[in-house]
Design a protein around this motif. Structure first.
Motif, short mmCIF file in Angstrom:
data_model
loop_
_atom_site.label_atom_id
_atom_site.label_comp_id
_atom_site.label_asym_id
_atom_site.label_seq_id
_atom_site.Cartn_x
_atom_site.Cartn_y
_atom_site.Cartn_z
N ASP A 36 -21.11 29.95 24.22
CA ASP A 36 -19.71 30.20 24.55
C ASP A 36 -19.62 30.31 26.07
N ARG B 168 -14.78 27.34 26.43
CA ARG B 168 -15.48 26.39 25.55
C ARG B 168 -16.32 27.21 24.60
N VAL C 37 -20.93 25.31 22.56
CA VAL C 37 -21.44 24.15 23.29
C VAL C 37 -22.97 24.11 23.18
N SER D 10 -20.08 22.66 35.87
CA SER D 10 -19.99 23.67 34.81
C SER D 10 -20.81 24.92 35.10
#
Length: 104
Positions: A25, A34, A37, A85
């Motif tokens: 998460d 998100r 993942v 990210s």
């Protein structure tokens, strides 16, 4: 004479990261952005190495931005490509470890 093997106990942070990395998460400023993942696919060896690298860095206090910068270093990025990210991955790691009581 018997041969005895001693298996070292797993570092709790390493174990938590290995568990988390397959269904991570990710957060931005406290908001879940998100969910679930998979950061490494099915590469369990890479997950273990990455977890060890992260655990070694997390033994000292670090904030989200410091961890995000660390994720972009050669040591961490050779296992997980964080790039843009990195901040949400870093915050996700810190939230998960704090939720599990592994970080203050």
């Amino acid at each position: 004479m018997a041969i005895e093997f001693q298996i070292p106990e797993a570092d709790p942070i390493e174990a938590a990261v290995i568990e988390w990395v397959g269904s991570a998460d990710l957060y931005r400023d406290g908001e879940l952005v998100r969910e679930g993942v998979n950061l490494l696919g099915s590469n369990e060896v890479a997950a273990k190495v990455w977890a060890r690298v992260l655990a070694s860095r997390l033994r000292e206090p670090i904030d989200r931005d410091g961890l995000a910068a660390f994720l972009l270093t050669r040591a961490a990025a050779q296992h997980v490509r964080a790039y843009s990210s990195a901040p949400i991955i870093a915050e996700g790691i810190l939230v998960m470890l704090k939720t599990k009581g592994l970080l203050p």
